[in-house]
Design a protein around this motif. Sequence first.
Motif, short mmCIF file in Angstrom:
data_model
loop_
_atom_site.label_atom_id
_atom_site.label_comp_id
_atom_site.label_asym_id
_atom_site.label_seq_id
_atom_site.Cartn_x
_atom_site.Cartn_y
_atom_site.Cartn_z
N GLU A 20 0.77 -1.25 -0.12
CA GLU A 20 0.12 0.09 0.23
C GLU A 20 0.77 1.18 0.05
OE1 GLU A 20 -3.71 1.97 0.06
OE2 GLU A 20 -3.25 0.05 -0.76
N LEU A 21 1.91 1.30 0.70
CA LEU A 21 2.77 2.42 0.71
C LEU A 21 3.46 2.87 -0.60
CD1 LEU A 21 4.28 4.76 2.51
CD2 LEU A 21 6.22 3.08 2.97
N HIS A 22 3.67 1.57 -1.47
CA HIS A 22 4.28 1.75 -2.62
C HIS A 22 3.28 2.39 -3.50
CE1 HIS A 22 4.13 -0.32 -6.71
NE2 HIS A 22 5.16 0.56 -6.97
N LEU A 23 2.03 1.90 -3.67
CA LEU A 23 0.81 2.42 -4.39
C LEU A 23 0.53 3.78 -4.14
CD1 LEU A 23 -1.49 -0.89 -4.48
CD2 LEU A 23 0.17 -0.14 -6.29
N GLN A 24 0.28 3.95 -2.67
CA GLN A 24 -0.12 5.32 -2.47
C GLN A 24 1.23 6.18 -2.72
OE1 GLN A 24 -2.41 6.38 0.92
NE2 GLN A 24 -3.18 4.45 1.10
N GLY A 25 2.33 5.88 -2.58
CA GLY A 25 3.46 6.62 -3.07
C GLY A 25 3.34 7.20 -4.38
N LYS A 26 3.42 6.18 -5.28
CA LYS A 26 3.01 6.38 -6.58
C LYS A 26 1.82 7.51 -6.77
CE LYS A 26 5.20 5.43 -9.69
NZ LYS A 26 6.47 6.07 -9.97
N GLN A 27 0.79 7.19 -6.15
CA GLN A 27 -0.40 8.32 -6.24
C GLN A 27 0.03 9.60 -5.87
OE1 GLN A 27 -3.42 7.65 -7.64
NE2 GLN A 27 -4.56 9.62 -6.89
N LEU A 44 9.93 11.10 -3.37
CA LEU A 44 8.86 10.11 -3.34
C LEU A 44 9.30 9.00 -3.97
CD1 LEU A 44 5.72 12.28 -3.68
CD2 LEU A 44 6.31 10.75 -1.82
N ASP A 45 10.15 9.24 -5.03
CA ASP A 45 10.60 8.20 -5.91
C ASP A 45 11.61 7.03 -5.11
OD1 ASP A 45 9.55 8.15 -8.56
OD2 ASP A 45 11.18 9.71 -9.24
N GLU A 46 12.34 7.74 -4.10
CA GLU A 46 13.21 6.97 -3.24
C GLU A 46 12.31 6.06 -2.41
OE1 GLU A 46 15.88 9.42 -1.28
OE2 GLU A 46 16.18 10.94 -2.92
N ILE A 47 11.36 6.83 -1.81
CA ILE A 47 10.62 6.05 -0.75
C ILE A 47 10.01 5.00 -1.64
CG2 ILE A 47 8.60 6.31 0.59
CD1 ILE A 47 9.49 9.32 1.10
N GLU A 49 10.52 3.20 -4.42
CA GLU A 49 11.64 2.27 -4.59
C GLU A 49 11.97 1.53 -3.42
OE1 GLU A 49 16.33 1.79 -5.96
OE2 GLU A 49 15.12 3.53 -6.57
N ASP A 50 12.22 1.80 -2.16
CA ASP A 50 12.57 1.15 -1.22
C ASP A 50 11.22 0.32 -0.69
OD1 ASP A 50 15.09 1.65 -0.71
OD2 ASP A 50 14.99 3.35 0.51
N ALA A 51 9.98 0.84 -0.49
CA ALA A 51 8.82 0.18 -0.38
C ALA A 51 8.42 -0.99 -1.11
CB ALA A 51 7.59 1.13 -0.63
N ARG A 52 8.82 -1.13 -2.35
CA ARG A 52 8.72 -1.91 -3.46
C ARG A 52 9.85 -2.91 -3.08
NH1 ARG A 52 8.60 -0.69 -9.66
NH2 ARG A 52 8.31 -2.91 -9.60
N LEU A 53 11.22 -2.55 -2.74
CA LEU A 53 11.69 -3.55 -2.40
C LEU A 53 11.90 -4.32 -1.23
CD1 LEU A 53 15.25 -4.58 -2.84
CD2 LEU A 53 15.77 -2.71 -1.38
#
Length: 159
Positions: A20-27, A44-47, A49-53
């Motif tokens: 969810e953090l990854h998805l909402q980060g993209k939003q 936000l790109d950094e966050i 990327e780490d959420a996905r990782l």
Amino acid sequence: MKASKTLTDNMQLVLVDLVELHLQGKQAHWNVVGKNFRDLHLQLDEIIEDARLFADQMAERMRALHAVPDGRSAIVAKGTSLDEFPAGLVDTKDTVAMVVAMLESAVGRMREVHDQVDEEDPTTADILHGMIEKFEQYAWMVNAENMQPTANVVTPSKK
């Protein structure tokens, strides 16, 4: 080692927040506007990327322990501790507040499950430590955008 139901459930709770953090980060990334847009957009790109990782790391750790991760959208939406990010264009100041809240919520969940995870599997607890450290650092750095200075700066005298 095979994960117990408790360990599996706790890891799943962390996983859904990471997805969810990854998805909402993209939003947030796509829809942030306003002062310091570019800096926040890139941060936000950094966050993200780490959420996905970290989501992948948690899911693969679950599989290593013979647990089955579930990252389906309905499961993520139902199980996340994160508040929903608003639709539409969001001012940088509000985006900062929302992103900090998302990061703190994800960290809060990790801290909630940490002791039970550590009792059964210290290796997974170590993984949580790294995630907590990184997300708390991001929360501080993002939040600094909205903070007010407290120093009383005096212009240095010329000698």
